[in-house]
Scaffold this active site. Structure first.
Site, mmCIF file in Angstrom:
data_model
loop_
_atom_site.group_PDB
_atom_site.id
_atom_site.type_symbol
_atom_site.label_atom_id
_atom_site.label_comp_id
_atom_site.label_asym_id
_atom_site.label_seq_id
_atom_site.Cartn_x
_atom_site.Cartn_y
_atom_site.Cartn_z
ATOM 1 N N ASP A 169 -0.198 5.181 0.574
ATOM 2 C CA ASP A 169 -0.480 6.200 1.586
ATOM 3 C C ASP A 169 -0.408 5.590 2.983
ATOM 4 O O ASP A 169 -1.154 4.668 3.306
ATOM 5 C CB ASP A 169 -1.874 6.802 1.369
ATOM 6 C CG ASP A 169 -1.951 7.610 0.083
ATOM 7 O OD1 ASP A 169 -1.160 8.544 -0.065
ATOM 8 O OD2 ASP A 169 -2.809 7.289 -0.764
ATOM 9 N N ASP A 185 0.858 -1.174 0.000
ATOM 10 C CA ASP A 185 0.000 0.000 0.000
ATOM 11 C C ASP A 185 0.904 1.236 0.000
ATOM 12 O O ASP A 185 2.067 1.169 0.432
ATOM 13 C CB ASP A 185 -0.894 -0.018 1.238
ATOM 14 C CG ASP A 185 -1.814 1.181 1.305
ATOM 15 O OD1 ASP A 185 -2.570 1.400 0.338
ATOM 16 O OD2 ASP A 185 -1.758 1.905 2.306
#
Length: 341
Positions: free
Chosen positions: A28, A26
């Site tokens: 952010d 991932d």
């Protein structure tokens, strides 16, 4: 594909990067926060890459095209990556829409370039009004979305058009704090229409399937900062997971995770990819040990009595003890205030 994740912490005899052949990262809250890289992320990923694991950067944020995300990662000095190593929920939702509609169909887009580019690459025509005769509504996050865009989506959905969304993250981490995410905007449209969208991003499978189709991987590991999207998504896809504490979910939230929603591994940050995750021994006397770290529970409060706070061993001891206590008594324990990050 790995085995289905269990409701106990996994352990390894090798670094995670040597145990799995693909890390689905991932972005952010894991690799960067807004315009800034997470401290130490580039070095940790470089070590993991040198150890032989392939890195795929996957994001629910559909505000930017994948090429722009790849450029940002290179500017942050992340390990060498190919353009196809970046997979966005915008690409995943475009794939879903293109599979459902004839080539050349018009779609009403509520979002930015991160949606328009992959939709056009799939042969779809992007429009901004119901008056343009769209065959579907496609929604994704962009900072410029306002009331008029959400209202147009609501009108189109009420007319009977199918509604696709990139993701439903209620929040997004930024350097200034937690801000409303695409899920909050989706909720506004849901409130107006009563409709339920077709979702591409985590925790749904489409983004995972898109990533595996693009980059391959027989033993993938999901690495994320959110229990509700990254970890639940990995569980839905039958993939092991590592939660890091540099973004949304806190140590207290990980420790409170219920069966069926727990990560396989936990670490403070991406350095967990290049560490051995030792077995945790949980005793019946309210004590857990992992390496030199020892956690104890007294009067419903878990504290650390041995080891370095914030180390992977300490985090594993604390989390394993919290899960064991909750599963034995169905009573939620809390963490000593000095432990949470």
């Amino acid at each position: 594909m790995t085995s289905t994740p269990q409701d106990v912490l996994g352990s390894t005899t090798r670094e995670l990067g040597a145990t799995y052949d693909l890390a689905m990262l991932d972005l952010d809250g894991v690799v960067y926060l807004g315009a800034d890289p997470v401290p130490g992320a580039a070095d940790a990923l470089r070590q993991a890459r040198e150890g032989g694991i392939h890195l795929a950067y996957i994001t629910n944020n559909a505000s930017r095209p994948a090429l722009a995300v790849a450029k940002k990662l290179r500017e942050m000095d992340m390990p060498e990556l190919a353009d196809e190593d970046v997979v966005t929920a915008g690409q995943a939702v475009a794939h879903l829409v293109a599979d459902a509609l004839p080539a050349g169909s018009a779609v009403l887009v509520v979002g930015g370039e991160g949606l328009r580019v992959p939709l056009e690459e799939r042969g779809l025509r992007c429009v901004a009004s119901l008056d343009d005769g769209p065959s579907a509504v496609v929604q994704g996050f962009h900072g410029d979305i306002g009331w008029a865009h959400l209202a147009e989506a609501a009108y189109a959905i009420q007319s009977g058009l199918p509604w696709y969304v990139s993701n439903t993250d209620l929040t997004v981490p930024t350097p200034r704090g937690i801000a409303p995410g695409n899920g909050s905007l989706v909720q506004a449209v849901r409130n107006a229409t009563g409709a339920e969208p077709i979702v591409a991003g985590k925790p749904e499978r489409a983004l995972f399937d898109e990533t595996l189709a693009r980059v391959g991987g027989r033993r993938p590991l999901m690495v994320g900062d959110r229990l509700d999207t990254d970890i639940d998504g990995a569980i839905n896809a039958g993939i092991d997971s590592l939660v890091v504490l540099t973004g949304v979910s806190s140590l207290a939230e990980v420790a409170a995770a219920r069966p069926g929603h727990r990560p396989t591994f936990v670490s403070a940050d991406l350095r967990g990819l290049v560490e051995v995750h030792r077995e945790v021994q949980v005793a019946g006397d309210g004590r857990a040990r992992c390496g030199a770290a020892v956690a104890e529970v007294h009067d419903g409060v878990i504290g650390l009595v041995g080891g370095e706070a914030g180390s992977t061993d300490a985090l594993r001891a604390v989390v394993a003890l919290a899960w064991d206590a909750a599963d034995r008594s169905d009573v939620q324990v809390v963490l000593d205030g000095t432990l949470d990050t």
